[in-house]
Design a protein around this motif. Sequence first.
Motif, PDB file in Angstrom:
ATOM      1  N   VAL A   1       0.843  -1.187   0.000  1.00  0.00           N
ATOM      2  CA  VAL A   1       0.000   0.000   0.000  1.00  0.00           C
ATOM      3  C   VAL A   1       0.885   1.246   0.000  1.00  0.00           C
ATOM      4  O   VAL A   1       1.806   1.372   0.817  1.00  0.00           O
ATOM      5  CB  VAL A   1      -0.916   0.020   1.239  1.00  0.00           C
ATOM      6  N   ALA A   2       0.608   2.174  -0.909  1.00  0.00           N
ATOM      7  CA  ALA A   2       1.439   3.376  -1.026  1.00  0.00           C
ATOM      8  C   ALA A   2       0.734   4.395  -1.910  1.00  0.00           C
ATOM      9  O   ALA A   2      -0.338   4.130  -2.457  1.00  0.00           O
ATOM     10  CB  ALA A   2       2.806   3.021  -1.599  1.00  0.00           C
ATOM     11  N   CYS A   3       1.375   5.556  -2.070  1.00  0.00           N
ATOM     12  CA  CYS A   3       0.848   6.629  -2.915  1.00  0.00           C
ATOM     13  C   CYS A   3       1.897   7.058  -3.930  1.00  0.00           C
ATOM     14  O   CYS A   3       3.102   7.004  -3.646  1.00  0.00           O
ATOM     15  CB  CYS A   3       0.474   7.844  -2.064  1.00  0.00           C
ATOM     16  N   GLY A   4       1.454   7.517  -5.090  1.00  0.00           N
ATOM     17  CA  GLY A   4       2.346   8.144  -6.064  1.00  0.00           C
ATOM     18  C   GLY A   4       3.528   7.286  -6.449  1.00  0.00           C
ATOM     19  O   GLY A   4       3.402   6.093  -6.781  1.00  0.00           O
TER      20      GLY A   4
ATOM     21  N   ALA B 262       5.208  -1.299 -14.964  1.00  0.00           N
ATOM     22  CA  ALA B 262       5.387  -0.611 -13.681  1.00  0.00           C
ATOM     23  C   ALA B 262       6.299   0.598 -13.843  1.00  0.00           C
ATOM     24  O   ALA B 262       6.022   1.685 -13.321  1.00  0.00           O
ATOM     25  CB  ALA B 262       5.961  -1.581 -12.651  1.00  0.00           C
ATOM     26  N   VAL B 263       7.392   0.435 -14.590  1.00  0.00           N
ATOM     27  CA  VAL B 263       8.318   1.553 -14.828  1.00  0.00           C
ATOM     28  C   VAL B 263       7.663   2.604 -15.724  1.00  0.00           C
ATOM     29  O   VAL B 263       7.869   3.804 -15.540  1.00  0.00           O
ATOM     30  CB  VAL B 263       9.635   1.043 -15.441  1.00  0.00           C
ATOM     31  N   ALA B 264       6.874   2.165 -16.689  1.00  0.00           N
ATOM     32  CA  ALA B 264       6.178   3.103 -17.571  1.00  0.00           C
ATOM     33  C   ALA B 264       5.289   4.046 -16.750  1.00  0.00           C
ATOM     34  O   ALA B 264       5.210   5.255 -17.032  1.00  0.00           O
ATOM     35  CB  ALA B 264       5.353   2.343 -18.598  1.00  0.00           C
ATOM     36  N   GLN B 265       4.640   3.512 -15.740  1.00  0.00           N
ATOM     37  CA  GLN B 265       3.766   4.349 -14.904  1.00  0.00           C
ATOM     38  C   GLN B 265       4.571   5.385 -14.124  1.00  0.00           C
ATOM     39  O   GLN B 265       4.156   6.533 -13.981  1.00  0.00           O
ATOM     40  CB  GLN B 265       2.954   3.457 -13.963  1.00  0.00           C
ATOM     41  N   GLU B 266       5.726   4.982 -13.601  1.00  0.00           N
ATOM     42  CA  GLU B 266       6.571   5.943 -12.893  1.00  0.00           C
ATOM     43  C   GLU B 266       7.145   6.973 -13.864  1.00  0.00           C
ATOM     44  O   GLU B 266       7.192   8.172 -13.552  1.00  0.00           O
ATOM     45  CB  GLU B 266       7.700   5.213 -12.169  1.00  0.00           C
ATOM     46  N   GLY B 267       7.568   6.541 -15.054  1.00  0.00           N
ATOM     47  CA  GLY B 267       8.091   7.478 -16.054  1.00  0.00           C
ATOM     48  C   GLY B 267       7.057   8.500 -16.471  1.00  0.00           C
ATOM     49  O   GLY B 267       7.355   9.696 -16.623  1.00  0.00           O
ATOM     50  N   SER B 268       5.822   8.052 -16.632  1.00  0.00           N
ATOM     51  CA  SER B 268       4.736   8.955 -17.022  1.00  0.00           C
ATOM     52  C   SER B 268       4.457   9.975 -15.921  1.00  0.00           C
ATOM     53  O   SER B 268       4.273  11.171 -16.190  1.00  0.00           O
ATOM     54  CB  SER B 268       3.481   8.136 -17.322  1.00  0.00           C
TER      55      SER B 268
ATOM     56  N   VAL C 207      16.534   6.478 -17.191  1.00  0.00           N
ATOM     57  CA  VAL C 207      16.309   7.127 -18.490  1.00  0.00           C
ATOM     58  C   VAL C 207      15.063   8.004 -18.415  1.00  0.00           C
ATOM     59  O   VAL C 207      15.063   9.159 -18.869  1.00  0.00           O
ATOM     60  CB  VAL C 207      16.162   6.086 -19.621  1.00  0.00           C
ATOM     61  N   THR C 208      13.994   7.485 -17.820  1.00  0.00           N
ATOM     62  CA  THR C 208      12.750   8.268 -17.743  1.00  0.00           C
ATOM     63  C   THR C 208      12.909   9.479 -16.821  1.00  0.00           C
ATOM     64  O   THR C 208      12.292  10.522 -17.064  1.00  0.00           O
ATOM     65  CB  THR C 208      11.572   7.392 -17.277  1.00  0.00           C
TER      66      THR C 208
END
Length: 610
Positions: free
Chosen positions: A299-302, A478-484, A581-582
Motif C-alpha cells: 500500500v502506497a501513494c504516487g 510498472a516503470v512506464a507508470q513511474e516514467g509517465s 532514463v525516464t
Amino acid sequence: MCGIVGYIGSRDSQGILVEGLKKLEYRGYDSAGIAVFTKDGLQVAKAQGRLANLEEKLGHAPLAGSAGIGHTRWATHGKPSDANSHPHTDESHKFSVVHNGIIENYLELKEELMEQGCHFSSETDTEVISHLIAREYEGDIVKAVQKAITFMRGAFALGVLTEYEPDKLVAVRQASPLIIGIGEGENFIGSDIPALLEYTRNVYILNDGEMAVLTRDAVELMTIEGNFIAREMMTVDWDAVTAEKGGFEHFMMKEIHEQPKAYRDTMRGRVNAEGNRVILSELNLTEEQIKNITNIQIVACGTAYHAGLVGRNMIEGLVRIPVENDIASEYRYRSPIVSPSTLVIVVSQSGETADTLAALREGHAGGAHVLAITNVVGSSIAREADSVLVTQAGPEIAVASTKAYTSQVIAFALLALYLAEVRGTQSEEQVKAILDAMNELPEQVEEVLAQKEAIKLYAESIAEHDHLFFLGRGVDWAVAQEGSLKLKEISYIHSEAYAAGELKHGTLALIEEGIPVIALATQESVLEKTISNIKEVKARGADVLAITDEAHVNDVLKSVDQAFVIPKTLPLLTPALSVVVTQLLAYYASLALQHDVDKPRNLAKSVTVE
C-alpha cells in the motif's frame, strides 16, 4: 547521509561549526550537535530537531574554544533524540566523534565492548567508535584511530577529537565523502564543499581509505595504514548555491546522480560476507510467521506506489506468494480483507504520508503484521509499524522523487530474497546470482548517466508536444507508470502509461500522426509481444522511442525510430536502470520548458493531509 564539520584554528569555533552545519542541513535534520575544546575540557552540546534548536541551546550556554567538530543527523540507527545525536563520546568524555555512514558490525563490537566494561548511552552505531578509540589510545590519537578502524566494517567519514591532544583534529574517509579545507592559521573538515566555502576555497578531497591530521598550521594526508600522501590542492570556483547542489544546476539532477550511492547504502549491512544471503535483522517476524504468510498487500501513494508495483513482481516471482497493490487513499475505503496471516507493506519516502499512515492502521485493525519501507527513521509510519526497513537514500530535496524510488526498489529486492530464503523458494546459488547482479547496478547506472546528452536532445523534442504515451509489459509497465508520472509532475506535459497489450482495447484510438510513444522493452519473456504492440502504434503514425537493453537492442531497433540502451541485467532488476532514463527525460523536458524543476507547481514533498 549526515553532515559533519570540523575546525581548528584561532577563531571561535562554535560560530564556524554552526554556520557550516547550516550549509549541510540538507543532508539531515533530525538533530544536530557540536563538541568544542573549552577551558573546562571537551564539552558537547546537542539537540533533537532542526539546527535552530541547537542554536537556541548554545545561545543560553555557549561553548568557547578554537577547535571543535559538529554534526547534523539523518537518523539510521536509533530514533531522533538528544541521546542519539552526535557528537558521541566515550565514558570518560575525553574522546569525541562525529560520523557519517553506517558501521555494519556495530552490534558485535558493542557486545564485545560491553563485556569489557563499557557502558553505552545511545542506540547508535557511532558510539562504538568513540569507545573503540578510547580503548586503543596509548598516547597517540592518530594510531588509536588507525587501530580502531581495523575493527570496523562499513562506511564512515569521521571527525575525531581528544582532550589529551587538543592541538589535533583527525579525519577519516571510507566510502563516505569528506573534504579538507585549507586556511591561513586554521583548517577545516566538511562532508561537502558548501560547509567550507565561506572560509576557504582551497581544499583536498579525501579518497576512500585515506585520513588527514589537522593542526592550526598544517594538514598531513595519509592512508589509513599510515603511509603519507602528497596531493595537489584543489581550488573551488563554485558559488555557494551551486556548491550546495554539488555543482549541479538542480537538486533533482544531483539526486539522480546520487542513485549509485543510494543503491550501495541500502544494501550495505544487509548481505552476508559471502554474498549469498540477505540479512534483515529489522524484520520482526519469526521464520514460522514468514512461512505462514498467505498473502501480501503493498500500500502506497504516487511514486512509492509505483515502487510497490515493481515489488509485487519481485515477491511473486521469487517467493510465489500472492501480492496485491493498493493506492493508500483507496485502501481503507474498500474494506480490504486482512487477516493475521497477511503481511501489509506500507511504503512512504517521508514516513508521514497521511493516506499511507491510515492504511497502516487499517492493516493493524485486521490483525496483520505491518512492515514499513521508509527513508526516515523516527517518522510516524516508522514508529507505528511492526517492522521497518529503512532505505538509505539520504534526504531528498527535489519534490520529484528519484533516488528514494530506486532505493525502495532495492529494498523490495532485498525483502523478496529474504522471504525466498526463509520459505525455500530460491536456492543459495540463485540468491547469490541475484545479489551479484545487484552489486553491479551502481556502475551500470553510471553507464546510463553517460547517455545524458542524447537523452537531453530527445527530451527537448518531446517538450514541443502536448500529449505523450508510455507502453510496457510486466515490470516494464510498472516503470512506464513511474516514467509517465515523473514527466507530468515536472514538465506538465499530459502523459499516460498503458499496458502494451491493452492498446487494441481502446487506447489505439488516441494514437495519431507524430505523437511520441516511449516503449519499455527489457523483458525477454514478452519481448515479441511488446514489439508487436510497437508495430501497432508505428502503423498509425506514432514516433516511437524504445528503452531496451544490450541483449535486445538490435531486434527492437527494427521497429522503432530511436532507442536508449541500458546495460544487461536480470529481468527483475531492470527497473533500477530503465527508470533512470525516464527521470532524465522528465528533467530535460522540464528544463526545455523553463519550469522550476525542483519545485513543480501545486505539489509538496510530503503529503500529510488526506
